[in-house]
Design a protein around this motif. Structure first.
Motif, PDB file in Angstrom:
ATOM      1  N   ASP A 191     -11.646  66.160  15.276  1.00 46.00           N
ATOM      2  CA  ASP A 191     -10.813  66.700  14.196  1.00 46.00           C
ATOM      3  C   ASP A 191      -9.469  65.973  14.133  1.00 46.00           C
ATOM      4  O   ASP A 191      -8.990  65.612  13.054  1.00 46.00           O
ATOM      5  N   ILE A 192      -8.861  65.734  15.297  1.00 45.34           N
ATOM      6  CA  ILE A 192      -7.583  65.018  15.347  1.00 45.34           C
ATOM      7  C   ILE A 192      -7.754  63.584  14.853  1.00 45.34           C
ATOM      8  O   ILE A 192      -6.972  63.096  14.038  1.00 45.34           O
ATOM      9  N   TYR A 193      -8.796  62.924  15.322  1.00 49.99           N
ATOM     10  CA  TYR A 193      -9.085  61.544  14.905  1.00 49.99           C
ATOM     11  C   TYR A 193      -9.223  61.471  13.378  1.00 49.99           C
ATOM     12  O   TYR A 193      -8.623  60.606  12.732  1.00 49.99           O
ATOM     13  N   SER A 199      -8.095  63.573  11.148  1.00 46.28           N
ATOM     14  CA  SER A 199      -6.834  63.882  10.464  1.00 46.28           C
ATOM     15  C   SER A 199      -5.906  62.659  10.461  1.00 46.28           C
ATOM     16  O   SER A 199      -5.216  62.399   9.475  1.00 46.28           O
TER      17      SER A 199
END
Length: 152
Positions: A125-127, A129
């Motif tokens: 999810d961070i990647y 975003s």
């Protein structure tokens, strides 16, 4: 005797199509079962250990591996957790999901056995975003959506 109005071959074609679909589903079941068995053997986990970890009976897991049963998405998720592999990989093998374009980062995160499924999802999810923030596609296989500034 009256002639059947559907004797033009339509019934036969429908029957053949149904048989082909049945064979394809049967092949998918065989494929997912053999894939699960191969993953289990590679991980050096016994059938009994995986059944216990996945919360299913030994006979049921054995039937899945032999292609006699088609597991639900929930059971596949439990098996994936027990094997410490991506549930998505099992969904693709079972024909539930379509295969996505390859991404080295995504593949590396999903294959890391030291991470929990939740940790993997948070990292991805961070990647994604960060990629969106930089106006790149969330997945390398998707086209980027240009921002109004880029369109000028």
């Amino acid at each position: 005797m009256t002639e059947d109005p559907k004797s033009d071959g339509t019934t036969e074609r429908v029957g053949q199509a149904v048989e082909q679909v049945g064979q394809a589903v049967g092949q998918a079941v065989d494929d997912i079962g053999s894939y699960i068995r191969a993953q289990r053997e590679t991980a050096q986990v016994s059938l009994r250990q995986l059944a216990r970890t996945a919360g299913v009976s030994n006979p049921y897991l054995s039937q899945i591996e032999r292609g006699l049963r088609k597991p639900s998405a929930e059971i596949l998720q439990q098996i994936a957790k027990g094997l410490r592999i991506s549930a998505e990989a099992l969904y693709v093998k079972a024909g539930i999901l379509e295969e996505r374009p390859l991404s080295l980062v995504t593949d590396a995160v999903l294959s890391d056995v030291a991470l929990t499924e939740r940790q993997k999802q948070v990292l991805l999810d961070i990647y994604q975003s960060f990629r969106r923030e930089n106006d790149l596609p969330a997945d390398p296989g998707e086209p980027a959506v240009p921002t109004p500034e880029q369109g000028k």
